[in-house]
Design an enzyme around this catalytic site. Structure first.
Site, PDB file in Angstrom:
ATOM      1  N   SER A   1     -53.923 -43.801 -13.401  1.00  0.00           N
ATOM      2  CA  SER A   1     -54.978 -45.041 -13.561  1.00  0.00           C
ATOM      3  C   SER A   1     -54.556 -46.175 -14.538  1.00  0.00           C
ATOM      4  CB  SER A   1     -56.023 -44.717 -13.430  1.00  0.00           C
ATOM      5  OG  SER A   1     -56.643 -43.864 -14.790  1.00  0.00           O
ATOM      6  N   ASP A   2     -55.020 -47.022 -14.267  1.00  0.00           N
ATOM      7  CA  ASP A   2     -54.789 -48.039 -16.039  1.00  0.00           C
ATOM      8  C   ASP A   2     -55.629 -47.039 -17.263  1.00  0.00           C
ATOM      9  OD1 ASP A   2     -54.520 -49.603 -18.007  1.00  0.00           O
ATOM     10  OD2 ASP A   2     -54.670 -51.589 -16.690  1.00  0.00           O
ATOM     11  N   HIS A   3     -55.955 -47.780 -18.478  1.00  0.00           N
ATOM     12  CA  HIS A   3     -56.854 -46.986 -18.950  1.00  0.00           C
ATOM     13  C   HIS A   3     -58.217 -47.119 -18.734  1.00  0.00           C
ATOM     14  CE1 HIS A   3     -58.263 -46.355 -23.160  1.00  0.00           C
ATOM     15  NE2 HIS A   3     -57.146 -45.687 -23.108  1.00  0.00           N
ATOM     16  N   GLY A   4     -58.761 -45.593 -18.835  1.00  0.00           N
ATOM     17  CA  GLY A   4     -60.438 -45.668 -18.438  1.00  0.00           C
ATOM     18  C   GLY A   4     -60.629 -46.146 -17.506  1.00  0.00           C
ATOM     19  N   ALA A   5     -59.731 -46.020 -16.002  1.00  0.00           N
ATOM     20  CA  ALA A   5     -60.539 -47.225 -14.768  1.00  0.00           C
ATOM     21  C   ALA A   5     -61.277 -46.110 -13.992  1.00  0.00           C
ATOM     22  CB  ALA A   5     -59.151 -47.414 -14.050  1.00  0.00           C
TER      23      ALA A   5
END
Length: 760
Positions: free
Chosen positions: A278-282
């Site tokens: 995932s991208d950051h905090g997605a």
């Protein structure tokens, strides 16, 4: 059995006494046996990717690693920092090593030009050099994975992340995607100097509405498959070991919860067998998207969709065990995600040697930022190829070293802005600014007068925004003098000079993640400076530093020369100076169109054909046009000048009838008709004259960068077969339909010569 480091051997012998001897070189068997030994909590730990310092303190992270609760980390870039964390991981019950990742986008310690600059070279060897050097440097710092290449197609320059990618064209970006993956990963991912590529942002991130970061994407399947998906697919075909999933929604479903995207397309259709991240905090953001009511549901949506690792994780750690125990997430779903993470670590050679890239303490560099660790010559060579000459009236360039030169502008002596966005472990003070380089080129007898002339911007709110994360060490440092005083100093310098060089554009933070703009104009402070310099009557040379196409209408009308340098990296100053003084003949070509104004966006060369197209030179009424300014881009895709001149013959075809399964040869003669040696890019475009769906006005299908001595000519050949003629039809099938095609050859996308053939 291959040689193992001592700690790796101990780890294997304790955790896997049988596998250490008989199964280590059998990847599927090794991973399956390891899975059978893992508890549910240990499996979930492998799915958690934690940012060092940002997500949890280093001390707590070490504890979590020792407990087997973390699978990988990012944002730590020295062996000394990474080694204790790997030590901690090897204290866990099963001693599963972790991997270390970082955003190595356009260099690690040696910074190369930003993505748009690399793409402007149109030279895959230059691109490969940047990627290979980055891998060598990053792996020498103990890194295993990079969140790159970034291959999002960008057709709206308001989007700040335009700077990271390679432009607007699926073919060019796909070629660069393949090249970068190969350069990062090398001959084998097990080699100590390799980095696993994690291609991003999957998918369609460059098409966010309004060019506003993190915004929605709503797109037809046909356009998706024809224009935006090919570069990701190219990276997967090249063997990328990882995929970073985008933050945007796709037709109403966030990418991080999009089962069609991650399971059907990526794994089933494309055959991807690596790890998704995932991208950051997605995953937490699924709540704000409004598709998950709480963290438990968000975690379920993500793991069901096929999202293996949770970056900056909290929700997998909090909820996956409960979801499995309640029967809401099958154990086999978790097992498959863990299998991909363990597979990535296996491919990286970490089970064979957890310290493969970290090395031994005795091998650590005495100084991580030592000059000896940089690859300056490679950076300089690549940077020179990335520069695009946009204007050169009356051959004002190259400059005469005997002239008195006034160098002005807020970017002329800015170390930090040479780096550009996402500059990894690059050190600002190790960059060469334009002022330093021009003075060095002129030597002790050079006549260079410098004046700042203006701040990048006088907008206090914008400066506050740009420095938000760096108040202790602000990137944008304002000159406190009144604007008119600074301009007066610059004008005085200009009046003493034979020629004025103005370094203007954006600070690097203006072309970055979350730095979307509603205007592409130069900031008002710089516009005022340029108008004052123009009034002196001295030849005006603009050196542009920016991470996106800008509105250059005034500059095109008033500047005598313009050199687009993007953000050109550690050796950017020297590269620019070499071009300005004629020690290097510019050869860059634009990988993205420059609009005349923000109102034209999107403007891109391969737009679909229309029923009422505007035709230059003909009445515009009732055609697709803007009536209040000229139509078409200010500078087209593929455009770029040289200090010499080139002629290109009309294309010649080996046959005018092509049968299915065959190919034809297109040949053109390129001649350097000028007085200087130089290089240019021959570009091949195809136009499908009639098809079952509306097709683009033209599509890039080949290019060659050719260097010729003055007066030299060379035949350039391209092969055209069904692969160059296929497209996605209304049923989303790849087809090559019979009919007439037009071959277009040129030195940019607008000025082409044509020939036709028929596919039967």
């Amino acid at each position: 059995m291959k040689r193992l480091c001592l700690l790796g051997l101990i780890a294997l012998s304790v955790a896997f006494p049988v596998l250490a001897e008989s199964r280590l070189d059998d990847k599927p068997a090794f991973i399956e046996q390891l899975l059978r030994q893992m508890t549910l909590q240990e499996k979930i730990g492998q799915l958690r990717l934690i940012s060092i310092g940002a997500d949890m303190p280093r001390e707590r992270l070490a504890e979590e690693l020792a407990a087997g609760n973390v699978g990988g980390t990012f944002n730590s870039v020295t062996r000394q920092d990474n080694r204790p964390l790997q030590d901690a991981a090897l204290r866990s019950r099963l001693k599963i090593p972790i991997f270390f990742a970082y955003d190595v986008i356009h260099g690690h310690r040696t910074i190369f030009p930003i993505g748009l600059g690399l793409a402007s070279s149109w030279d895959m060897q230059a691109v490969a050099t940047a990627g290979r050097v980055a891998a060598i440097e990053a792996s020498a710092d103990g890194l295993d994975m990079t969140f790159a290449p970034m291959v999002d197609i960008a057709r709206d320059p308001r989007w700040g992340r335009t700077s990271e990618g390679f432009g607007e064209d699926p073919y060019l970006v796909s070629e660069i995607a393949r090249t970068m993956v190969g350069a990062y990963q090398g001959k084998s991912l097990r080699n100590p100097d390799s980095l696993m590529a994690s291609v991003k942002h999957f998918a369609l991130y460059g098409a966010v509405e309004g060019g506003r970061d993190y915004n929605v994407v709503d797109m037809s399947p046909l356009r998706m498959h024809q224009d935006y998906l090919p570069p990701y697919h190219a990276a997967i075909e090249a063997g990328a070991g990882g995929v970073m999933v985008a933050l945007n929604t796709i037709n109403g479903v966030p990418a991080s919860a999009n089962r069609w995207l991650l399971r059907d397309l990526l794994r089933k259709d494309w055959g991807f067998s690596g790890v998704t991240i995932s991208d950051h905090g997605a995953i937490t953001e699924l709540l704000r998207h409004g598709v998950a009511a709480d963290g438990r549901e968000a975690a379920k949506l993500a793991i069901d969709a096929g999202l293996d690792m949770s970056m900056a994780d909290s929700l997998y750690g909090q909820h996956l065990a409960e979801l499995v125990q309640a029967g809401d997430v099958p154990m086999q779903v978790v097992d498959q995600a863990v299998r991909e993470v363990l597979g990535a670590k296996y491919d990286l050679g970490l089970f064979h040697d957890p310290y493969r890239r970290i090395g031994q303490v005795s091998e650590d560099p005495p100084e991580v930022n030592a000059e000896s660790r940089l690859h300056r010559q490679a950076a300089r060579d690549v940077a020179r190829q990335s520069l695009v000459l946009l204007e050169n009236r009356n051959s004002v360039l190259p400059l005469d070293k005997a002239d008195r030169i006034a160098l002005v502008g807020p970017l002329a002596d800015s170390h930090i802005d040479m780096l550009g966005s996402w500059s990894a472990a690059g050190v600002a003070k190790q960059t060469v600014t334009l002022r330093q380089a021009m003075q060095a080129a002129l030597g002790d007898h050079g006549r260079l007068v410098y004046a700042r002339g203006a701040n990048v911007t006088d907008d206090e709110k914008l400066v506050e925004y740009l420095n938000f994360l760096n108040w202790d060490n602000p990137e944008v440092v304002q000159d406190p003098r009144p604007a008119d005083q600074m301009i007066a100093e610059a004008v005085a310098a200009a009046r003493q000079a034979d020629v004025v060089v103005a370094a203007v554009g954006e600070s690097r933070g203006m072309s970055h993640e979350s730095s979307s703009r509603t205007s592409l104009q130069l900031p008002a402070s710089q516009q005022a400076l340029l108008r004052a310099l123009k009034q002196t009557g001295k030849p005006l040379v603009l050196v542009l530093m920016n991470g996106r196409p800008l509105n250059l209408a005034w500059a095109q009308a008033n500047a005598d020369a313009m050199l687009e340098t993007w953000f050109s990296g550690t050796e950017g100053g020297h590269a620019i100076a070499e071009v300005l003084f004629g020690d290097y003949n510019p050869s860059g070509k634009l990988p993205i169109s420059f609009p005349r104004s923000v109102g034209q966006i999107p403007v891109y060369y391969n737009h679909p054909r229309l029923g009422r197209p505007f035709v230059e030179g003909k009445p515009g009424n009732y055609t697709s046009q803007y009536f209040d300014e000229p139509n078409g881009p200010l500078y087209p895709f593929g455009y770029g000048l040289s200090y010499t001149q080139f002629s290109l013959s009309p294309p010649r075809l080996s046959t005018d009838v092509l049968s299915h399964g065959q190919s034809l040869e297109v040949s053109v003669t390129l001649k350097n008709t000028g007085k200087r040696d130089g290089a240019t890019v021959v570009q091949l475009y195809i136009r499908d004259l009639a098809a079952s769906v509306v097709r683009p006005v033209k599509e890039l299908k080949g290019f060659r960068k050719v260097w010729l001595k003055a007066g030299e000519e060379q035949q350039v050949r391209f092969s055209v077969g069904e692969d160059e003629l296929t497209f996605v039809d209304a049923q989303l099938r790849q087809v090559a339909e019979p009919g007439v095609f037009e071959v277009q050859a040129g030195l940019d996308s607008q000025h082409v010569q044509t020939q036709r053939f028929e596919l039967r």
